[in-house]
Design a protein around this motif. Structure first.
Motif, PDB file in Angstrom:
ATOM      1  N   ASP A  11     -12.020   1.403  -6.808  1.00  0.00           N
ATOM      2  CA  ASP A  11     -11.784   2.037  -5.513  1.00  0.00           C
ATOM      3  C   ASP A  11     -10.605   2.992  -5.715  1.00  0.00           C
ATOM      4  O   ASP A  11      -9.488   2.543  -5.983  1.00  0.00           O
ATOM      5  CB  ASP A  11     -11.453   0.945  -4.496  1.00  0.00           C
ATOM      6  CG  ASP A  11     -11.068   1.500  -3.142  1.00  0.00           C
ATOM      7  OD1 ASP A  11     -11.162   2.720  -2.942  1.00  0.00           O
ATOM      8  OD2 ASP A  11     -10.667   0.689  -2.285  1.00  0.00           O
ATOM      9  N   SER A  13      -9.550   5.423  -3.528  1.00  0.00           N
ATOM     10  CA  SER A  13      -9.132   6.060  -2.280  1.00  0.00           C
ATOM     11  C   SER A  13      -7.781   5.536  -1.827  1.00  0.00           C
ATOM     12  O   SER A  13      -7.391   4.416  -2.149  1.00  0.00           O
ATOM     13  CB  SER A  13     -10.129   5.765  -1.162  1.00  0.00           C
ATOM     14  OG  SER A  13     -11.434   6.072  -1.550  1.00  0.00           O
ATOM     15  N   MET A  14      -7.127   6.330  -1.033  1.00  0.00           N
ATOM     16  CA  MET A  14      -5.801   5.980  -0.502  1.00  0.00           C
ATOM     17  C   MET A  14      -5.967   5.264   0.842  1.00  0.00           C
ATOM     18  O   MET A  14      -6.880   5.577   1.598  1.00  0.00           O
ATOM     19  CB  MET A  14      -5.009   7.283  -0.296  1.00  0.00           C
ATOM     20  CG  MET A  14      -3.504   7.126  -0.312  1.00  0.00           C
ATOM     21  SD  MET A  14      -2.647   8.717  -0.027  1.00  0.00           S
ATOM     22  CE  MET A  14      -2.917   9.549  -1.579  1.00  0.00           C
ATOM     23  N   MET A  15      -5.098   4.331   1.112  1.00  0.00           N
ATOM     24  CA  MET A  15      -5.040   3.687   2.424  1.00  0.00           C
ATOM     25  C   MET A  15      -4.478   4.708   3.437  1.00  0.00           C
ATOM     26  O   MET A  15      -3.480   5.373   3.148  1.00  0.00           O
ATOM     27  CB  MET A  15      -4.126   2.476   2.331  1.00  0.00           C
ATOM     28  CG  MET A  15      -3.917   1.705   3.604  1.00  0.00           C
ATOM     29  SD  MET A  15      -5.314   0.645   4.054  1.00  0.00           S
ATOM     30  CE  MET A  15      -5.093  -0.736   2.931  1.00  0.00           C
ATOM     31  N   VAL A  16      -5.114   4.792   4.597  1.00  0.00           N
ATOM     32  CA  VAL A  16      -4.618   5.668   5.673  1.00  0.00           C
ATOM     33  C   VAL A  16      -3.822   4.804   6.644  1.00  0.00           C
ATOM     34  O   VAL A  16      -4.389   3.921   7.298  1.00  0.00           O
ATOM     35  CB  VAL A  16      -5.793   6.366   6.398  1.00  0.00           C
ATOM     36  CG1 VAL A  16      -5.306   7.112   7.635  1.00  0.00           C
ATOM     37  CG2 VAL A  16      -6.518   7.309   5.443  1.00  0.00           C
ATOM     38  N   SER A  17      -2.518   5.019   6.711  1.00  0.00           N
ATOM     39  CA  SER A  17      -1.682   4.197   7.587  1.00  0.00           C
ATOM     40  C   SER A  17      -0.584   5.057   8.199  1.00  0.00           C
ATOM     41  O   SER A  17      -0.358   6.187   7.763  1.00  0.00           O
ATOM     42  CB  SER A  17      -1.056   3.053   6.797  1.00  0.00           C
ATOM     43  OG  SER A  17      -0.027   3.559   5.976  1.00  0.00           O
ATOM     44  N   SER A 206     -14.103   8.555   1.080  1.00  0.00           N
ATOM     45  CA  SER A 206     -13.901   7.252   0.463  1.00  0.00           C
ATOM     46  C   SER A 206     -14.594   7.337  -0.892  1.00  0.00           C
ATOM     47  O   SER A 206     -15.764   7.717  -0.965  1.00  0.00           O
ATOM     48  CB  SER A 206     -14.513   6.158   1.339  1.00  0.00           C
ATOM     49  OG  SER A 206     -14.236   4.883   0.797  1.00  0.00           O
TER      50      SER A 206
END
Lengths: 211, 211
Positions: A11, A13-17, A206
């Motif tokens: 995986d 992808s970056m976490m969106v926070s 993603s």
């Protein structure tokens, strides 16, 4: 469906926070999460997010840098579901230039992903590793299909954004914001799936890389 | 990477747009697109979107219907990258119940996707086809792994949201907002990739089904 058995994938992808790294740490680029409904007000809990489409892992379209440029309406999904080559560029300081790329086996129609020291940083670095003008020209001459990098921008500190423009003018897809820390240099099969939106200058992605 | 050659897949995600169908046509559920930057103000074009995480194709987490329920923090990505069974339920009127499901070959750990007449409608239908309480109980008894439907909700008009709650309490993943018009009943390999966000009651998904 043999290709699904014991499949190993990464995986990337970056976490969106709300606290995620954003370009140049600009506060207006941080995603804002709001509770649209909760159990005090209603019978369900729903979250709303307000975010820039260039957040986290995403794909740029020409309109991002070129007036009246193409948008997500021109997206060909098949160009995001394909074989890719990951190159380990963690030795590169400052930016990737033509000389760095000449040492690699890059062929026509390749989709190349550059793993740099950016993948090891979770906060925005104003001196992130990028693709220099000379590197973009080299990739355009090679007629590659797409390029991805582990920075929120594929370039920095180049007046007029020549790297973006050279790539866009050569119809090379640009993916930004990958996280390649755990991925070693090799070939993979990429599934870079977008949240489809019409007429956009970017699309959230993603992305997984299958071994 | 033989499984990538001449791969046929279906894009079964919904387009996210300002005019998209939203639950019960509530105006506050429509995504709002804003231009964060354009060439009059700066040197790049950037779009911002404000949207409910239950928009379009998405996955629900228990917090959506259960106070203090699990959130996206508990996501196991491997449960969204796997074999699925698509069932043609376009003959069903009103809702899918136990009797409809007893006719199907559904086994423990299956991930099932229901194709209904919803897939042929692009506007919100207040009488969309849903999974009835008795159908949810049947799937829970079968101990399936996940269920997907082509409606913005997996249920409607059931006081207390029993379908959601039965599924969540059985740790069954719920995907909503699929578009299955072009997909025939069969087995596929699903890549349902989320835009990862922490502690959320839903995650936006981009989904393909590979033949």
């Amino acid at each position: 469906m043999g290709c699904g058995n014991a499949m190993k994938y990464y995986d990337v992808s970056m976490m969106v926070s709300k606290d995620m790294q954003v370009y140049k740490n600009k506060p207006e680029k941080k995603p804002i999460f709001k509770i649209a409904s909760d159990f005090d007000q209603g019978s369900s809990h729903e979250t709303q997010v307000d975010l820039n489409l260039h957040s986290g892992t995403h794909m740029d379209f020409p309109l991002h840098m070129i007036k009246d440029g193409q948008t997500s309406d021109a997206l060909e999904l098949s160009r995001l579901i394909r074989k890719v080559k990951v190159f380990d560029m963690t030795h590169v300081k400052d930016g990737i230039d033509k000389e760095d790329l000449e040492k690699l086996v890059i062929d026509k129609d390749d989709f190349v992903l550059f793993k740099t020291t950016n993948s090891f940083e979770d906060t925005f670095n104003f001196k992130f590793i990028y693709l220099k003008n000379s590197g973009a020209k080299y990739l355009a001459q090679k007629k590659i299909n797409g390029v991805g990098i582990d920075a929120l921008g594929i370039e920095r500190d180049q007046s007029g954004h020549p790297t973006h423009k050279i790539l866009f003018e050569s119809d090379i897809y640009i993916i930004e914001g990958l996280r390649l820390k755990d991925v070693k240099e090799d070939e993979y099969f990429m599934y870079a799936l977008p949240i489809k939106m019409p007429d956009a200058d970017a699309l959230l992605l993603s992305v997984i890389l299958v071994e």
